[in-house]
Design a protein around this motif. Structure first.
Motif, mmCIF file in Angstrom:
data_model
loop_
_atom_site.group_PDB
_atom_site.id
_atom_site.type_symbol
_atom_site.label_atom_id
_atom_site.label_comp_id
_atom_site.label_asym_id
_atom_site.label_seq_id
_atom_site.Cartn_x
_atom_site.Cartn_y
_atom_site.Cartn_z
ATOM 1 N N ARG A 70 -4.806 -9.129 -1.568
ATOM 2 C CA ARG A 70 -5.384 -8.330 -0.461
ATOM 3 C C ARG A 70 -4.928 -6.872 -0.532
ATOM 4 O O ARG A 70 -5.689 -5.959 -0.203
ATOM 5 C CB ARG A 70 -5.080 -8.955 0.906
ATOM 6 N N ASN A 78 -7.081 -3.494 -0.386
ATOM 7 C CA ASN A 78 -6.749 -2.403 0.552
ATOM 8 C C ASN A 78 -6.750 -1.052 -0.169
ATOM 9 O O ASN A 78 -7.309 -0.065 0.310
ATOM 10 C CB ASN A 78 -5.342 -2.609 1.138
ATOM 11 N N ASP A 129 -1.081 -11.846 -0.815
ATOM 12 C CA ASP A 129 -0.719 -10.469 -0.490
ATOM 13 C C ASP A 129 -1.024 -9.548 -1.682
ATOM 14 O O ASP A 129 -1.527 -8.430 -1.518
ATOM 15 C CB ASP A 129 0.774 -10.421 -0.128
ATOM 16 N N SER A 139 0.838 -1.204 0.000
ATOM 17 C CA SER A 139 0.000 0.000 0.000
ATOM 18 C C SER A 139 0.870 1.250 0.000
ATOM 19 O O SER A 139 0.515 2.256 -0.607
ATOM 20 C CB SER A 139 -0.880 0.062 1.249
ATOM 21 N N THR A 192 -6.645 -6.931 4.085
ATOM 22 C CA THR A 192 -5.809 -7.549 5.121
ATOM 23 C C THR A 192 -6.671 -8.119 6.248
ATOM 24 O O THR A 192 -6.438 -9.236 6.715
ATOM 25 C CB THR A 192 -4.816 -6.497 5.661
#
Ligand code: ASP
Length: 429
Positions: free
Chosen positions: A394, A398, A391, A280, A317
């Motif tokens: 997700r 995010n 990851d 992010s 997450t």
């Protein structure tokens, strides 16, 4: 060819070639050589061009955001609105994950021998996570939000520390005489513009960088382990799709007044950057540019909400954490009753707020959640082999969540009109 299209092509080509090299050719030495010496360096340079802008960008955009909002009460209101949205959307997401994992029960079908084998294989990585991460929550965590030294906070990428300092500095600027504050604001404005130029350069490299990052990951990803943990992977990805395309579409429509199709068509650069970097933080520069240029969100809102969101709003997450805790509980034969599952949701939301926006940033905190509900934290070793792929997914959710927050806050706190985004599409078409 448009830049969006080129970036998407880089992503698809990287994924297709990397996966084929792994599946059909079993990652031969020359592919490994290419992945390590060509694909990865190109990807890393792209990533670093983005990351090098993050610290100055967060500082400038938050200070300018706070100064632009002008009055401290307005800053407080926008802050509370943003944080409430972060928490509510994250809680919805975690709940979707918990419902799905209860319905599908992916942990029950997995042989205990495989579980032990995976835990042994990833033991050293688990120990590394344990050593590096926090072991408990407490007052200390709250105190640590306030950095002793803002330069040190920036140097160690302590985003919350940097954000808190920037908020306080921005607020202080609104309290000193205008003729003194003005030159500072003008300088920060210019710095912000130069940073935007750097982001533009990085995005020109994006098609190759994204190709490199994805090729490197997919060529090394053991598809075998993805197949073995298939049911768990499917539950996480299905949950992310349901939240990302379902609930976030409803939120952007109802709370932001924007048509989901328009919203998603405008934020493609953010989606691809998040997916390929799994970070992010690294996506924040692109996200701010997309919000301002594509969604026409006023800079003081984009510059305020998105940096906060990139560390505090992690919808994907929290969903991943909830699913993983229950999956591992099922795998170890530990039954978690309804109140404990509620605790898992709350803890997933809190830890998602605290997780760093870097690849695998949530893993040390996930171990804390596991421990707090009586599931062995070392069990995380079972899922580490598939973590990178999850990851990527997700982080995308995010980042999309952060953008929906910016849309909502712009709609409720400024004159921003969702029609300005749609009408622009028509003109472009
Ligand atoms: N990689 C995620 C992000 O940057 C954090 C995590 O879930 O590990 O948003």
């Amino acid at each position: 060819m448009k830049l969006h299209t080129k970036i998407l092509l880089g992503l698809l080509l990287g994924a297709a070639l990397g996966t084929s090299a792994n599946v059909f050719a079993h990652n031969p030495p020359w592919v490994q050589w290419f992945a390590t010496n060509v694909a990865s360096p190109v990807g890393q340079i792209f990533l670093r061009l983005l990351l090098m802008t993050v610290i100055p960008l967060v500082f400038c955009s938050i200070v300018l955001g706070v100064a632009g909002l002008g009055d401290i009460r307005k800053v407080g209101r926008v802050g509370i609105r943003s944080i409430s949205y972060f928490l509510i959307s994250t809680a919805i997401s975690a709940t979707i994950g918990i419902v799905l994992v209860n319905a599908a029960r992916p942990g029950e079908g997995l042989p205990p021998a495989l579980r032990d084998q995976l835990m042994a294989a990833y033991q050293s990585q688990v120990q590394g996570l344990q050593a590096g991460g926090p072991s408990k929550f407490g007052v200390d965590m709250l105190v640590n939000f306030f950095p002793r030294n803002p330069i040190q906070a920036a140097a160690s990428m302590d985003m919350i520390g940097l954000i808190v300092f920037s908020l306080i500095f921005g607020a202080a600027l609104t309290l000193i005489p205008e003729e003194k504050a003005k030159p500072v604001i003008r300088v920060l404005d210019a710095v912000g513009e130069a940073i935007v130029k750097i982001i533009g350069m990085a995005m020109r490299l994006a098609p190759y960088g994204v190709f490199g990052l994805i090729f490197y990951v997919t060529s090394r990803l053991g598809l075998d382990i993805v197949r073995k943990l298939g049911a768990y992977v499917v539950v996480v990805i299905l949950g992310l799709l349901l939240h990302g395309l379902g609930s976030l579409s409803v939120l952007v429509r109802v709370a932001g007044g924007l048509r989901p199709t328009v919203f998603f068509s405008r934020i493609r650069d953010s989606i691809v950057t998040a997916f390929s970097t799994s970070s992010s933080n690294a996506t924040l520069p692109t996200n701010i540019a997309v919000a301002e240029q594509e969604l026409k969100i006023p800079p003081e809102i984009a510059g305020f909400v998105l940096p906060l969101g990139s560390t505090m709003c992690m919808n994907g997450t929290a969903l991943f954490e909830g699913v993983t805790v229950l999956f591992l509980a099922q795998l170890f034969g530990i039954s978690l009753d309804l109140p404990t599952q509620m605790v898992v949701i709350v803890m997933s939301v809190i830890t998602a707020v605290g997780a760093a926006g870097v690849p695998g940033g949530s893993l040390p905190l996930l171990m804390v959640v596991l421990g707090s509900v009586g599931v062995p934290p070392e069990g995380i070793g079972v899922v580490l082999g598939v973590d990178r792929i999850l990851d990527m997914c997700r982080t995308t959710v995010n980042v999309v969540g952060d953008l929906t927050a910016a849309v909502y806050v712009a709609r409720t706190e400024t004159e921003w009109d969702p029609r300005s985004v749609s009408s622009d599409v028509k003109v472009a078409a």
